[in-house]
Scaffold this active site. Structure first.
Site, PDB file in Angstrom:
ATOM      1  N   GLN A   1      98.966 -71.811  36.692  1.00  0.00           N
ATOM      2  CA  GLN A   1      99.163 -71.118  35.412  1.00  0.00           C
ATOM      3  C   GLN A   1      98.787 -69.648  35.582  1.00  0.00           C
ATOM      4  OE1 GLN A   1      97.351 -73.639  32.018  1.00  0.00           O
ATOM      5  NE2 GLN A   1      96.437 -74.414  33.880  1.00  0.00           N
TER       6      GLN A   1
ATOM      7  N   THR B   1      91.013 -75.180  35.092  1.00  0.00           N
ATOM      8  CA  THR B   1      91.818 -74.967  33.889  1.00  0.00           C
ATOM      9  C   THR B   1      91.170 -75.697  32.719  1.00  0.00           C
ATOM     10  OG1 THR B   1      93.974 -75.337  32.843  1.00  0.00           O
ATOM     11  CG2 THR B   1      93.442 -76.776  34.698  1.00  0.00           C
ATOM     12  N   SER B   2      91.158 -75.019  31.565  1.00  0.00           N
ATOM     13  CA  SER B   2      90.478 -75.592  30.401  1.00  0.00           C
ATOM     14  C   SER B   2      91.272 -76.742  29.802  1.00  0.00           C
ATOM     15  CB  SER B   2      90.257 -74.516  29.343  1.00  0.00           C
ATOM     16  OG  SER B   2      91.495 -73.932  28.985  1.00  0.00           O
TER      17      SER B   2
ATOM     18  N   TYR C   1      98.508 -54.875  30.144  1.00  0.00           N
ATOM     19  CA  TYR C   1      99.034 -55.429  31.402  1.00  0.00           C
ATOM     20  C   TYR C   1      98.913 -54.432  32.543  1.00  0.00           C
ATOM     21  CZ  TYR C   1     100.373 -59.878  29.505  1.00  0.00           C
ATOM     22  OH  TYR C   1     100.309 -61.132  28.954  1.00  0.00           O
TER      23      TYR C   1
ATOM     24  N   HIS D   1     103.611 -69.676  34.532  1.00  0.00           N
ATOM     25  CA  HIS D   1     103.485 -68.610  33.524  1.00  0.00           C
ATOM     26  C   HIS D   1     103.914 -67.233  34.022  1.00  0.00           C
ATOM     27  CE1 HIS D   1     100.329 -71.239  31.205  1.00  0.00           C
ATOM     28  NE2 HIS D   1     101.557 -71.676  31.088  1.00  0.00           N
TER      29      HIS D   1
ATOM     30  N   ARG E   1      95.466 -54.805  33.688  1.00  0.00           N
ATOM     31  CA  ARG E   1      95.275 -56.057  34.434  1.00  0.00           C
ATOM     32  C   ARG E   1      95.934 -55.990  35.815  1.00  0.00           C
ATOM     33  NH1 ARG E   1      96.918 -61.071  30.946  1.00  0.00           N
ATOM     34  NH2 ARG E   1      96.243 -62.117  32.839  1.00  0.00           N
TER      35      ARG E   1
ATOM     36  N   ASP F   1      98.346 -63.977  38.707  1.00  0.00           N
ATOM     37  CA  ASP F   1      97.750 -62.925  39.535  1.00  0.00           C
ATOM     38  C   ASP F   1      98.284 -62.853  40.968  1.00  0.00           C
ATOM     39  OD1 ASP F   1      96.448 -65.107  40.822  1.00  0.00           O
ATOM     40  OD2 ASP F   1      94.702 -64.925  39.525  1.00  0.00           O
TER      41      ASP F   1
ATOM     42  N   ASN G   1      85.986 -78.412  37.864  1.00  0.00           N
ATOM     43  CA  ASN G   1      85.795 -77.410  36.818  1.00  0.00           C
ATOM     44  C   ASN G   1      84.309 -77.118  36.658  1.00  0.00           C
ATOM     45  OD1 ASN G   1      85.717 -76.016  34.141  1.00  0.00           O
ATOM     46  ND2 ASN G   1      87.886 -76.556  34.137  1.00  0.00           N
TER      47      ASN G   1
ATOM     48  N   CYS H   1     120.055 -50.899  30.212  1.00  0.00           N
ATOM     49  CA  CYS H   1     120.433 -50.951  28.792  1.00  0.00           C
ATOM     50  C   CYS H   1     119.545 -50.109  27.885  1.00  0.00           C
ATOM     51  CB  CYS H   1     120.457 -52.399  28.307  1.00  0.00           C
ATOM     52  SG  CYS H   1     118.811 -53.060  27.959  1.00  0.00           S
TER      53      CYS H   1
HETATM   54  P1  NAD Z   1      91.117 -70.709  30.670  1.00  0.00           P
HETATM   55  O1  NAD Z   1      90.557 -69.337  30.676  1.00  0.00           O
HETATM   56  O2  NAD Z   1      91.480 -71.331  29.379  1.00  0.00           O
HETATM   57  O3  NAD Z   1      90.035 -71.704  31.344  1.00  0.00           O
HETATM   58  C1  NAD Z   1      89.393 -71.425  32.550  1.00  0.00           C
HETATM   59  C2  NAD Z   1      88.698 -72.687  33.016  1.00  0.00           C
HETATM   60  O4  NAD Z   1      88.129 -72.452  34.281  1.00  0.00           O
HETATM   61  C3  NAD Z   1      87.558 -73.153  32.113  1.00  0.00           C
HETATM   62  O5  NAD Z   1      87.691 -74.538  31.874  1.00  0.00           O
HETATM   63  C4  NAD Z   1      86.288 -72.873  32.923  1.00  0.00           C
HETATM   64  O6  NAD Z   1      85.274 -73.820  32.697  1.00  0.00           O
HETATM   65  C5  NAD Z   1      86.814 -72.963  34.326  1.00  0.00           C
HETATM   66  N1  NAD Z   1      86.115 -72.158  35.326  1.00  0.00           N
HETATM   67  C6  NAD Z   1      85.606 -70.895  35.195  1.00  0.00           C
HETATM   68  N2  NAD Z   1      85.121 -70.466  36.359  1.00  0.00           N
HETATM   69  C7  NAD Z   1      85.333 -71.469  37.266  1.00  0.00           C
HETATM   70  C8  NAD Z   1      85.074 -71.610  38.650  1.00  0.00           C
HETATM   71  N3  NAD Z   1      84.493 -70.635  39.372  1.00  0.00           N
HETATM   72  N4  NAD Z   1      85.423 -72.771  39.250  1.00  0.00           N
HETATM   73  C9  NAD Z   1      86.014 -73.774  38.545  1.00  0.00           C
HETATM   74  N5  NAD Z   1      86.280 -73.688  37.224  1.00  0.00           N
HETATM   75  C10 NAD Z   1      85.953 -72.549  36.604  1.00  0.00           C
HETATM   76  O7  NAD Z   1      92.331 -70.680  31.672  1.00  0.00           O
HETATM   77  P2  NAD Z   1      93.613 -71.592  31.845  1.00  0.00           P
HETATM   78  O8  NAD Z   1      93.270 -73.026  31.661  1.00  0.00           O
HETATM   79  O9  NAD Z   1      94.266 -71.132  33.095  1.00  0.00           O
HETATM   80  O10 NAD Z   1      94.619 -71.283  30.642  1.00  0.00           O
HETATM   81  C11 NAD Z   1      94.727 -70.119  29.888  1.00  0.00           C
HETATM   82  C12 NAD Z   1      95.791 -69.104  30.257  1.00  0.00           C
HETATM   83  O11 NAD Z   1      95.122 -68.100  30.953  1.00  0.00           O
HETATM   84  C13 NAD Z   1      96.914 -69.445  31.178  1.00  0.00           C
HETATM   85  O12 NAD Z   1      98.089 -69.364  30.457  1.00  0.00           O
HETATM   86  C14 NAD Z   1      96.915 -68.336  32.257  1.00  0.00           C
HETATM   87  O13 NAD Z   1      98.226 -67.835  32.432  1.00  0.00           O
HETATM   88  C15 NAD Z   1      96.038 -67.297  31.681  1.00  0.00           C
HETATM   89  N6  NAD Z   1      95.192 -66.436  32.526  1.00  0.00           N
HETATM   90  C16 NAD Z   1      95.467 -66.190  33.842  1.00  0.00           C
HETATM   91  C17 NAD Z   1      94.608 -65.387  34.608  1.00  0.00           C
HETATM   92  C18 NAD Z   1      94.938 -65.126  36.063  1.00  0.00           C
HETATM   93  O14 NAD Z   1      96.099 -65.108  36.448  1.00  0.00           O
HETATM   94  N7  NAD Z   1      93.924 -64.908  36.919  1.00  0.00           N
HETATM   95  C19 NAD Z   1      93.462 -64.840  34.042  1.00  0.00           C
HETATM   96  C20 NAD Z   1      93.198 -65.109  32.678  1.00  0.00           C
HETATM   97  C21 NAD Z   1      94.071 -65.920  31.952  1.00  0.00           C
HETATM   98 ZN    ZN Z   2     117.867 -53.913  29.888  1.00  0.00          ZN
END
Ligand code: NAD
Ligand code: ZN
Length: 244
Positions: A101, A188-189, A67, A119, A70, A104, A213, A150
């Site tokens: 979700q 989102t996937s 983290y 999230h 990240r 960042d 997507n 604590c």
């Molecule tokens: P995921 O990684 O499962 O899916 C990403 C989706 O985005 C895919 O379906 C892909 O085809 C699509 N994609 C990729 N590039 C794209 C673009 N330029 N334009 C449009 N679509 C695009 O992510 P998710 O569905 O958010 O779920 C997974 C978990 O990932 C969540 O819980 C989230 O908290 C976490 N996550 C967050 C970050 C962040 O905050 N940037 C980064 C990585 C993962």
């Molecule tokens: Zn504490």
């Protein structure tokens, strides 16, 4: 890209619109999605194996370091045109609710001040035991920093696999999905629950579902409009076509 005229006229007259975003909207800012393989130091780990309470119990330092890495990566990135287009939509639509979700903080940086973060946010740090938030922590590289109240260990304020979502945020998201006219699912996937079920809930309540997507997802066959491509390209063009 040419948009369907029905979509354009629907959006021109819209009063309540909900958008759910995932890691894909931040991909064009240079942040990896969970589906992209990790590189460098972290190549041997799957995110699912680091973003869990079990991983943190087993090796808190490893998870903390991931983290920290990240958090550093996010510091150097900026919102992309997709984030800004969503901020623009918030100004145009009378009732616009953005649910993300992503952890960042890029939507906020782009100007979406009101947003449901399902999230959590990696910039916030809290105690794993007593929940006290902290703005500063020591950067002793040998161990995980501790809570000043604590003595428990500190963790990012994010929702890990297997943990429940913040109740008020989830309730607000479900309510928004059930009452909107149009629901956008962007970058989102659609496999992480319960966020993935929001689009289906909206659809079954009669909302028009629009997906943006880069690839097909389980939602694609159900969507009224499935726009395939990058959100950083499609969203600004859509905003221009509807309100430009
Ligand atoms: P995921 O990684 O499962 O899916 C990403 C989706 O985005 C895919 O379906 C892909 O085809 C699509 N994609 C990729 N590039 C794209 C673009 N330029 N334009 C449009 N679509 C695009 O992510 P998710 O569905 O958010 O779920 C997974 C978990 O990932 C969540 O819980 C989230 O908290 C976490 N996550 C967050 C970050 C962040 O905050 N940037 C980064 C990585 C993962
Ligand atoms: Zn504490």
């Amino acid at each position: 890209m040419n948009f369907a005229p029905e979509l354009i006229s629907l959006l021109r007259g819209i009063s309540k619109l909900v958008a759910l975003t995932g890691a894909g909207v931040s991909q064009e800012s240079g942040l990896r999605t969970f589906r992209d393989a990790q590189t460098g130091l972290w190549a041997q780990y799957k995110p699912e194996e680091l973003a869990s309470p079990e991983a943190f119990r087993r090796d808190p330092k490893l998870v903390w370091d991931w983290y920290a890495w990240r958090r550093e990566a996010v510091k150097g990135v900026r919102p992309n045109p997709g984030h800004y287009a969503l901020a623009e939509m918030a100004k145009r639509v009378p009732e616009f609710i953005l649910i993300t979700q992503n952890v960042d903080g890029l939507h906020h940086m782009a100007g979406n001040q009101r947003l449901i973060e399902l999230h959590g946010n990696i910039q916030r740090v809290r105690c794993a035991e007593c929940y006290t938030f902290t703005e500063t922590w020591g950067d002793d590289t040998k161990s995980v920093p501790q809570c000043s109240v604590c003595g428990g260990i500190l963790r990012p304020d994010v929702v890990w696999f297997g943990e429940s979502l913040p109740r008020d945020q989830l309730e607000a998201a479900v309510e928004a999905a059930r009452t909107c006219e149009v629901f956008f699912s962007i970058g989102t996937s659609g496999v992480v629950q319960p966020a993935a079920s929001l689009a289906f809930a909206a659809h079954s309540r009669g909302a028009v579902v629009v997906e943006i997507n880069a690839e097909p997802t389980p939602l694609t066959p159900e969507a009224n409009f499935a726009l395939q491509g990058k959100s950083g390209e499609i969203l600004p063009r859509l905003v221009e076509a509807v309100w430009g």
